[in-house]
Design an enzyme around this catalytic site. Structure first.
Site, PDB file in Angstrom:
ATOM      1  N   GLU A 229      -3.951  -9.482   3.724  1.00 38.92           N
ATOM      2  CA  GLU A 229      -4.746  -9.177   4.926  1.00 38.92           C
ATOM      3  C   GLU A 229      -5.898 -10.144   5.144  1.00 38.92           C
ATOM      4  O   GLU A 229      -6.265 -10.453   6.280  1.00 38.92           O
ATOM      5  CB  GLU A 229      -5.281  -7.746   4.855  1.00 38.92           C
ATOM      6  CG  GLU A 229      -4.233  -6.667   5.092  1.00 38.92           C
ATOM      7  CD  GLU A 229      -3.447  -6.285   3.855  1.00 38.92           C
ATOM      8  OE1 GLU A 229      -3.538  -7.001   2.838  1.00 38.92           O
ATOM      9  OE2 GLU A 229      -2.721  -5.278   3.910  1.00 38.92           O
TER      10      GLU A 229
ATOM     11  N   GLU B  87       0.838  -1.210   0.000  1.00 33.94           N
ATOM     12  CA  GLU B  87       0.000   0.000   0.000  1.00 33.94           C
ATOM     13  C   GLU B  87       0.876   1.264   0.000  1.00 33.94           C
ATOM     14  O   GLU B  87       0.553   2.256  -0.642  1.00 33.94           O
ATOM     15  CB  GLU B  87      -0.942  -0.019   1.209  1.00 33.94           C
ATOM     16  CG  GLU B  87      -2.007  -1.106   1.072  1.00 33.94           C
ATOM     17  CD  GLU B  87      -2.934  -1.157   2.276  1.00 33.94           C
ATOM     18  OE1 GLU B  87      -2.435  -1.443   3.380  1.00 33.94           O
ATOM     19  OE2 GLU B  87      -4.138  -0.911   2.117  1.00 33.94           O
TER      20      GLU B  87
END
Ligand code: NAD
Length: 695
Positions: free
Chosen positions: A126, A106
């Site tokens: 995740e 990210e």
């Protein structure tokens, strides 16, 4: 060490993340990145910025060591850091080597450009922790690689090699060699050419066909997710990247992230993640304990377990000397190993050459003399103390000093076995689970005299052969089988009280167990438990009072291998079919005991079976047999098919609340004729009274 090194290379500022081992994005690193960017922006001599990590990790994402501490929620948060990069007025280029995972990817997505080494791996895993990427990943990745590819990557959590993204908006350059040099050159040129800064937030995704694809994705992900909330939340967040303005998508992603953080499924997944890191750390054994080298291994017994254990070592290239009592048994064992490998070859998992390579690492033998040079011997002979005694006496006579001598016994006393040798410090239990070449769990049983370096070596070995290793002290059945004995006793008592094997199996399978206790018993063979119960009665000097299972064994019903056990089986088929003979045996048993069967709910079945284990585990912890509660969870998740999304029996008990567990156990203990083991264990009572959970 400065968490972010700042080194100008000509007009380019190179910011190197330095938070080993994985460049976890802890508070110091987050602040350091923003400080580095601000310094570069303020310096007129700097025209561009490169952010990079180590050779192994650009960044592995959040810093797990910071979880649960105040630092994890201290500003700047990761989205703030990413905004600082994205809004920078000078080109910011990520130079990616090694892994860029989760928050690490990210961060890279917040840069204007990305240059990666061909071998780098990129991923948003995740979902495996019951979460979704919470720092813009679900909004920026689709804008970089398209809706469908991003959805697949985020829902699966599977990382991919950089080479797969060549030519997409995710990577501007894929290089071989020096990635930082390539990124610096790229950055310098971008600044000189005044290349427009690419902000993924500004990309507009095409809406044509998106609706239909998202509908299809919702249906298929829902079916595959089996009730887990995170995969569907990932789909919805990715959908927002098309249907919502960027900032609204970000806001909704962040809200969904925090909502998922509070689900029991995510708590369980994060618990298991932490449990795997804690397991194998022993308070009294320093991490730098010198290890004994294990170059060759001996295995005694080429039966069910010996064969599987041997394969573990062959798979990592360690030669094995395999001993049996007869040529026939040896040939049979070798043929089984070969057959297993050939099945893998047929499925395309191994080449024919690899099969031969592995088989070539075995030295079959009928003589203990062949063990003179081995570094470790694992015994997997019949489960009888006199046979173990013969084996260990001979091992003691031939093995070189310092060789580690291990037993794969399921129940027997490792201290007694160590006592058959003149080197009890070199003896321990290495308890594999069947099939030993498949099951992840390894219980490492520490004897009273086992040397520290032997324990450290065994733990390192467990890693090498890719097992989840858990240390257990010596007791009957160690951690797993001691608890499963209570689980089985609770299930058997339910049969006597009025439930059927089918009802119990189905209730526990609905709870999430891979297989209920009776189907499992039929698979493993009922004769083993029968023999154990008879042995225990004999050892205790009391007459053996047969259980329903023992009555079935008396009829020759040992499970699948005899075509009948708790169920019946058609030849060649593994389906468990209800059997009126079993109903008859159960009915006779109940009437002999004067029991009138009652209706039992599925909820009660789960409570009795699971809480019986939890209660025994509390005793195991109190006695110091298990080092920590999370070790117990790993045993059950990896060796006994406990539902992964519940995080193991202790994690589940914490979710239910120990107060409620104790209260329910008290109810069971108060019933007339109740087993004394229903009484809540002292540790459980204490934790419940203090309002605490298993740590
Ligand atoms: P098995 O009967 O399949 O194999 C035992 C093998 O040992 C046989 O091939 C036999 O010929 C050989 N053997 C017997 N005495 C010997 C001796 N003196 N020297 C050399 N070889 C000898 O049994 P198994 O299921 O592989 O179990 C072996 C051990 O592993 C037992 O201690 C058992 O409790 C333990 N164990 C079994 C399981 C399981 O699910 N089967 C799981 C974990 C641990």
């Amino acid at each position: 060490m400065n968490p972010v090194d700042y080194t100008p290379q000509g007009p380019v500022a190179v910011l190197t993340l330095q938070n080993p081992p994985v460049n976890g994005l802890g508070h110091a690193l987050r602040s350091g990145i923003v400080a580095g960017v601000d310094r570069a922006l303020a310096d007129p001599a700097i025209t561009a910025i490169v952010i990079t990590g180590s050779d192994q990790f650009f960044s592995g994402g959040a810093d797990v060591r910071e979880f649960g501490t105040p630092r994890s929620s201290m500003s700047p948060h990761l989205p703030d850091v990413i905004r600082a990069l994205e809004n920078a007025g000078k080109p910011v280029v990520a130079a990616i080597a090694g892994h860029a995972l989760g928050g690490g990817l990210e961060l890279a997505l917040g840069c204007h450009f990305r240059v990666a080494l061909q071998s780098a791996t990129l991923g948003l895993p995740e979902v495996k922790l019951g979460l979704l990427p919470g720092a813009g990943g679900t909004q920026r990745l689709p804008r970089a690689i398209g809706l469908e590819a991003a959805l697949n990557m985020i829902v699966s959590g599977a990382p991919q090699k950089a080479a797969a993204f060549e030519g997409t908006g995710l990577l501007d350059q894929v290089v071989d060699g020096d990635v930082v040099a390539a990124a610096v050159a790229f950055a310098q040129k971008a600044a000189a050419d005044k290349t427009p800064l690419k902000r993924l937030r500004d990309v507009k995704l095409p809406t044509a066909g998106a609706d239909a694809f998202l509908q299809f994705a919702r249906t298929s992900v829902k079916a595959a997710a089996k009730g887990l909330p995170a995969p569907l939340a990932c789909v919805e967040a990715v959908a927002d990247s098309v249907t919502q303005p960027f900032d609204e998508g970000l806001r909704r992603e962040r809200a969904a992230f925090f909502a998922l953080m509070n689900t029991p499924e995510s708590r369980a997944a994060r618990h298991v993640f932490a449990a795997e890191r804690a397991a194998g750390k022993l308070p009294d054994i320093p991490a730098d304990t010198p290890l004994r080298p294990i170059r060759t291994v001996g295995v005694v017994g080429a039966g069910t377990m010996g064969g599987g254990i041997t394969m573990n070592f062959l798979n990592v290239g360690t030669p094995v000397v395999l001993l049996e009592t007869s040529q026939e048994a040896l040939d049979r064992g070798l043929a089984t190993i070969r057959r297993n490998y050939e099945t893998s070859a047929k499925r395309g998992k191994l080449t024919a050459e690899q099969v031969e390579q592995r088989m070539g690492l075995i030295t079959p033998t009928l003589s203990y003399d062949s063990f003179q040079d081995v570094d470790l011997v694992i015994e997997a002979v019949f489960e009888q103390m006199d046979v173990k005694e013969k084996v260990f006496t001979q091992l003691d006579a031939v093995c070189k000093p310092g060789a580690i001598l291990a037993s794969n016994t399921s129940y027997l006393d490792i201290n007694k076995i160590a006592g058959f040798t003149r080197r009890p410090q070199d003896v321990l239990g290495l308890h594999f689970f069947s099939p030993a070449n498949v099951m992840k769990l390894l219980e490492i049983v520490r004897g009273a005299q086992t040397a520290k370096d032997v324990m450290a070596t065994a733990l390192a070995l467990g890693k090498q052969i890719r097992k989840v290793s858990v240390v257990s002290g010596v007791c009957d059945g160690f951690i797993g089988n001691r608890m499963v004995a209570r689980y089985g006793a609770a299930a058997n008592a339910l049969i006597v009280a009025g439930a059927s094997p089918q009802q119990i199996d189905q209730a526990l399978e609905k709870f999430g167990f891979a297989m209920g206790p009776f189907r499992m018993g039929d698979l493993a063979g009922l004769d083993i438990g029968w023999a154990t119960r008879k042995r225990k009665a004999a050892e205790a000097g009391v007459p053996h009072d047969p259980t329903v299972a023992d009555k079935l064994c008396e009829l020759g019903r040992f499970g699948q291998k005899t075509g009948a056990g708790w169920y019946r089986y058609e030849p060649g088929v593994r389906n468990a079919l209800p059997d009126p003979v079993v109903d008859q045996v159960v009915a006779e048993y109940r009437s002999a005991k004067g029991v009138t069967p009652r209706k039992i709910s599925d909820e009660e079945i789960v409570q009795r079976c699971v809480f019986a284990m939890v209660n025994e585990a509390a005793r195991i912890l109190d006695e110091g047999i298990a080092v920590r509660a999370s070790d117990v969870d790993l045993v059950y998740l990896n060796g006994y098919g406990f539902p992964a999304h519940r995080g193991g029996p202790m994690c589940y008990a914490n979710e239910v609340g120990l107060f409620n567990v104790v209260r329910t156990l008290r109810g069971f203990a108060a019933e007339p004729g109740a087993f004394d083991w229903w009484a809540p264990a002292p540790l459980l009572r204490k934790l419940a009274e203090e309002g605490q959970s298993f740590a």
